[in-house]
Design an enzyme around this catalytic site. Structure first.
Site, PDB file in Angstrom:
ATOM      1  N   ARG A   1      72.318 -13.908  58.363  1.00 50.11           N
ATOM      2  CA  ARG A   1      70.973 -13.354  58.435  1.00 50.11           C
ATOM      3  C   ARG A   1      70.314 -13.425  57.059  1.00 50.11           C
ATOM      4  O   ARG A   1      70.933 -13.112  56.046  1.00 50.11           O
ATOM      5  CB  ARG A   1      71.016 -11.901  58.919  1.00 50.11           C
ATOM      6  CG  ARG A   1      71.487 -11.758  60.350  1.00 50.11           C
ATOM      7  CD  ARG A   1      71.240 -10.363  60.883  1.00 50.11           C
ATOM      8  NE  ARG A   1      71.969  -9.349  60.136  1.00 50.11           N
ATOM      9  CZ  ARG A   1      71.880  -8.031  60.376  1.00 50.11           C
ATOM     10  NH1 ARG A   1      71.067  -7.604  61.332  1.00 50.11           N
ATOM     11  NH2 ARG A   1      72.575  -7.185  59.678  1.00 50.11           N
TER      12      ARG A   1
ATOM     13  N   ASP B   1      66.916 -12.466  54.481  1.00 45.02           N
ATOM     14  CA  ASP B   1      65.919 -11.423  54.265  1.00 45.02           C
ATOM     15  C   ASP B   1      64.503 -11.979  54.403  1.00 45.02           C
ATOM     16  O   ASP B   1      64.288 -13.198  54.424  1.00 45.02           O
ATOM     17  CB  ASP B   1      66.085 -10.814  52.873  1.00 45.02           C
ATOM     18  CG  ASP B   1      67.382 -10.034  52.715  1.00 45.02           C
ATOM     19  OD1 ASP B   1      67.900  -9.531  53.734  1.00 45.02           O
ATOM     20  OD2 ASP B   1      67.877  -9.929  51.576  1.00 45.02           O
TER      21      ASP B   1
ATOM     22  N   ARG C   1      70.749 -12.947  45.394  1.00 42.91           N
ATOM     23  CA  ARG C   1      69.626 -12.621  44.518  1.00 42.91           C
ATOM     24  C   ARG C   1      70.034 -11.677  43.395  1.00 42.91           C
ATOM     25  O   ARG C   1      69.452 -11.710  42.299  1.00 42.91           O
ATOM     26  CB  ARG C   1      68.492 -12.029  45.346  1.00 42.91           C
ATOM     27  CG  ARG C   1      67.837 -13.069  46.271  1.00 42.91           C
ATOM     28  CD  ARG C   1      67.080 -12.445  47.415  1.00 42.91           C
ATOM     29  NE  ARG C   1      66.037 -11.556  46.947  1.00 42.91           N
ATOM     30  CZ  ARG C   1      65.485 -10.604  47.712  1.00 42.91           C
ATOM     31  NH1 ARG C   1      65.901 -10.438  48.975  1.00 42.91           N
ATOM     32  NH2 ARG C   1      64.539  -9.840  47.239  1.00 42.91           N
TER      33      ARG C   1
END
Length: 284
Positions: free
Chosen positions: A50, A52, A213
């Site tokens: 998944r 973001d 990230r």
């Protein structure tokens, strides 16, 4: 039921992430709405990883199951295979509203024990980052965040070298209740491309929430001089020893991140890999 694998990609700019959310435009929501239209029934999808809101994917993988009635509806009176029919009709409905930010690359029938999420061996990502030295291509600004000043890419690459391997990535993750943050980071490479844009390539067995990230954020701290080269590895060593991280993560903007690929074993190993993935990880 027949299982299908769909390979797809998307530009995440106008999506609120992968997962369905009421009242929001998401990749899963758009895909499953399209599948329902062509199959005549609700269809649930399982994704390899998944993403973001704002994150892109060149090569994402999902699986889904269709019953005989849905397949018959897809094929109709044509002589097409179910895979060909699903590919053609799904491409049509996904672009019927004039959008072009969700692309289906391929559809194939898969064994019943193929699991897009749990059968995966690895996922790979790339993060693009421009600094004062970079040529800023106006065609790529939507996928390339800009850092004020100049970054030391060589120092970032040195720090990246020490962060690979099996670790507890809690200092670079937003943990989920009941889930482990132990991962194996196979690759973490930092280079400047021909336009002097810094590209950071990562490949791991899996990534926990915000891990990519936050790792990039840590490397930026190294490149800016805020952290010594050794700091990312020190944080991982502390987490491996059970020491809780201090201070908030620095999470970079989502629009610089692209899921570039997902790797799978040979079909005969799908079930074994899924069982291994679902087992709780430790550092031994």
């Amino acid at each position: 039921m027949t299982r299908f694998r769909i390979d797809l990609g998307y530009r995440g700019t106008d999506f609120h992430g992968w997962a369905k959310q009421p009242g929001l435009r998401t990749v899963q929501g758009k895909l499953e709405d399209g599948l329902a239209r062509v199959a005549g029934t609700e269809v649930a999808t399982v994704v390899a990883g998944r993403t973001d809101a704002g994150v892109h994917a060149r090569r994402q993988v999902v699986h889904l199951d269709l019953g005989d009635e849905a397949i018959a509806r897809l094929v109709g009176r044509s002589s097409r295979t179910a895979e060909t029919a699903l590919l053609s009709r799904l491409r049509g409905v996904l672009t019927a509203d004039g959008s072009d930010d969700l692309v289906v690359h391929a559809v194939s029938e898969a064994p019943a024990d193929f699991d897009a999420r749990f059968s995966a061996l690895w996922r790979s990502y790339r993060y693009r980052l421009a600094d004062h030295r970079s040529f800023v291509d106006p065609l790529l600004t939507a996928v390339t965040p800009r850092h004020k000043g100049e970054l030391d890419a060589e120092a970032m690459a040195e720090a990246a070298d020490e962060a690979r391997g099996l670790h507890d990535f809690l200092p670079f993750c937003k943990p989920r209740e009941g889930a482990t943050t132990i991962r194996t980071l196979h690759d973490l490479d930092v280079v400047r491309d021909d336009d002097a844009v810094i590209t950071i390539d990562l490949r791991a067995d899996a990534f926990c929430h915000h891990m990519v990230r936050a790792l990039v954020g840590g490397l930026i701290r190294v490149g800016s001089g805020a952290w010594p080269v050794t700091r990312p590895a020190e944080l991982l060593a502390e987490a491996d020893a059970g020491i809780a991280p201090e201070g908030p993560m620095f999470v970079t903007p989502a629009h610089g991140l692209v899921l570039t690929g997902v790797g799978y074993p040979a079909p005969e190993d799908y079930a074994a890999r899924a069982a291994q993935t679902m087992a709780r990880r430790d550092l031994d």
